[in-house]
Design an enzyme around this catalytic site. Structure first.
Site, short mmCIF file in Angstrom:
data_model
loop_
_atom_site.label_atom_id
_atom_site.label_comp_id
_atom_site.label_asym_id
_atom_site.label_seq_id
_atom_site.Cartn_x
_atom_site.Cartn_y
_atom_site.Cartn_z
N LYS A 29 -18.64 -18.09 2.37
CA LYS A 29 -20.10 -18.10 2.55
C LYS A 29 -20.88 -17.40 1.44
O LYS A 29 -20.45 -16.38 0.93
CB LYS A 29 -20.43 -17.42 3.87
N ARG B 34 0.83 -1.22 0.00
CA ARG B 34 0.00 0.00 0.00
C ARG B 34 0.86 1.26 0.00
O ARG B 34 0.45 2.29 -0.54
CB ARG B 34 -0.91 0.01 1.22
N GLY C 10 -9.99 -9.50 -0.68
CA GLY C 10 -8.90 -9.96 0.18
C GLY C 10 -8.24 -11.29 -0.16
O GLY C 10 -7.07 -11.33 -0.54
N GLY D 276 -13.27 -4.43 0.41
CA GLY D 276 -14.68 -4.08 0.61
C GLY D 276 -15.12 -2.95 -0.31
O GLY D 276 -16.25 -2.96 -0.82
P1 AMP Z 1 -14.13 -14.97 1.89
O1 AMP Z 1 -13.50 -14.02 2.86
O2 AMP Z 1 -15.60 -15.12 2.03
O3 AMP Z 1 -13.69 -14.72 0.46
O4 AMP Z 1 -13.60 -16.42 2.29
C1 AMP Z 1 -12.26 -16.78 2.19
C2 AMP Z 1 -12.05 -17.99 3.05
O5 AMP Z 1 -12.88 -19.03 2.60
C3 AMP Z 1 -10.64 -18.52 2.98
O6 AMP Z 1 -10.02 -18.32 4.22
C4 AMP Z 1 -10.82 -19.99 2.67
O7 AMP Z 1 -10.02 -20.82 3.49
C5 AMP Z 1 -12.29 -20.24 2.98
N1 AMP Z 1 -12.80 -21.38 2.23
C6 AMP Z 1 -12.70 -21.60 0.91
N2 AMP Z 1 -13.25 -22.79 0.58
C7 AMP Z 1 -13.72 -23.33 1.72
C8 AMP Z 1 -14.38 -24.56 2.03
N3 AMP Z 1 -14.66 -25.43 1.07
N4 AMP Z 1 -14.71 -24.78 3.31
C9 AMP Z 1 -14.42 -23.88 4.27
N5 AMP Z 1 -13.79 -22.71 4.04
C10 AMP Z 1 -13.45 -22.43 2.78
#
Ligand code: AMP
Length: 396
Positions: free
Chosen positions: A197, A35, A353, A376
């Site tokens: 999620k 950054r 991220g 974000g």
């Molecule tokens: P996000 O911040 O929503 O983009 O989520 C990123 C996180 O999702 C990372 O730390 C990954 O380890 C986790 N992730 C990706 N695939 C899976 C999975 N199949 N089960 C659990 N966590 C996951």
């Protein structure tokens, strides 16, 4: 709206809102200076043209004056990066800070103290913003990462500069590149949505369904879709309250003619651990006692084909738990597919991220078209929201 290059620089103080919220280790060494490096072109342009620079930023979420979050820990490294002395003042508002800014000579750089040592910053306090405005003759917003916040230094302050305000190069670059995937992206346009999620990605998914030809789903959210369609997902991450929503997304994609690509196979583990026992299955047959932690090789191949035939690709979120070596293959395969799409002439944007962390981990960030540092802010911009930090500059 003015452009940075159109200002007279000589003897003008340029007050730049930067995003120097850099990570540090427990010995207060900067562990990632991306950054800071990103802002060098903006700073160098001003100081080499005869202006002076006042830099302001936040770091962390301090409760009051927390010395470990002081901006003074950045001074030495910033001096190195600029190859010149950087002055520091342990305040960001008040007589001392204003005086220090007014005594700057042409070509000099001053860094002020962490804006969030004052609660007025995040509250968007107008008096605080006015005091900050005394530090410069021209206001430059170069902090895309905080553009979605209506804070004193990111948005409220702009009203005290009338026409004397503009984006810095970081911000202008982010906007220019993200604009290539919203409204009028070259087709075929593919969005890849991964991560943990569905709930945190729902707005962006619905927005993307308006724009894309192909929507690829991966990561943890896969299993909510698969369960909604009647598959067996074992102990995989599932948001039970989002099953209907997943079905709705499937229906919406159908009605809009969007090709929705959901994984067909899965790499499973008997616990959430790199050294877990692994077992491969079709995505709807995850054995009992196992959880899906990565897409399977068949899925990676299918996604690869879609990505390589695209003219525009947006990637947000990993395909699996890429932090664990044994479950990182799917994410690496997608990163490689983006690189070959780029080589074939596609515009490829990585943002959010964890996909940025992934592309950096594989040292591929300079082999895709653009990596957004926005997080974000980028997501909100893609969702079509007006970001206060952008509006404050573009509106009169
Ligand atoms: P996000 O911040 O929503 O983009 O989520 C990123 C996180 O999702 C990372 O730390 C990954 O380890 C986790 N992730 C990706 N695939 C899976 C999975 N199949 N089960 C659990 N966590 C996951």
């Amino acid at each position: 709206m003015k452009h940075l290059d159109s200002f007279p620089f000589q003897n003008q103080r340029f007050l730049i809102r930067v995003d120097y919220n850099v990570p540090m280790d427990s010995d207060l060494n900067i562990t990632d200076d991306t950054r800071m490096r990103a802002t060098l072109p903006t700073i160098n342009k001003i100081i080499s043209s005869g202006g002076s620079v006042v830099l302001m930023s936040h770091r962390g979420r301090p409760k009051g004056q927390d010395d470990s979050l002081s901006m003074r820990h950045l001074v030495a490294h910033l001096s190195d990066l600029l190859s010149q002395e950087v002055k520091f003042i342990d305040q960001c508002v008040g007589d001392k800070a204003t005086k220090a800014s007014k005594s700057l000579k042409s070509g000099e750089v001053l860094l002020v103290e962490n804006l969030r040592f004052h609660t007025e910053e995040t509250a968007g306090d107008i008096d605080f913003a006015k005091q900050l405005s005394e530090l410069g003759d021209v206001y430059v917003n170069d902090a895309f990462g905080t553009a979605h916040r209506a804070h004193a230094s990111t948005a409220v302050i702009a009203q005290f500069f009338k026409q004397n305000k503009c984006f810095g190069y970081v911000m202008a670059n982010e906007i220019e590149n993200i604009d290539k995937v919203v409204g009028g992206a070259k087709k075929p346009f593919t969005a890849i949505m991964g991560g943990a999620k569905v709930s945190s990605k729902i707005t962006i998914i619905l927005r993307m369904l308006e724009e894309v030809d192909n929507l690829i789903i991966g990561g943890g959210m896969t299993y909510t879709f698969v369960k909604a369609m009647g598959g067996e997902v074992g102990n995989s991450l599932v948001e039970e309250d989002k099953l209907d929503l997943a079905l709705e997304i499937i229906e919406t994609a159908k009605s809009k003619g969007v090709r929705l690509c959901i994984p067909t196979d899965s790499m499973n583990a008997d616990k959430f651990d790199n050294d877990a026992n692994k077992e491969y299955s079709l995505v709807g047959n995850v054995p009992e006692g196992f959880m899906g932690l990565d897409i399977g090789h068949q899925t990676a191949q299918q996604f690869n084909e879609v990505i390589e035939q695209s003219a525009t690709v947006l990637w947000n979120g990993p395909m699996g738990v890429f932090e664990m070596e044994n479950f990182s293959q799917g994410t690496k395969a997608i990163a490689d597919a983006l690189v070959s799409a780029t080589q074939k002439g596609a515009f490829t944007l990585v943002g959010g991220g964890d996909s940025v962390a992934a592309i950096n981990k594989y040292n591929l960030s300079d082999k895709v078209s653009y990596v957004s540092t926005g997080g974000g802010a980028m997501l909100e911009y893609l969702e079509g929201k007006a970001l206060p930090g952008i509006a404050a500059i573009t509106q009169d």
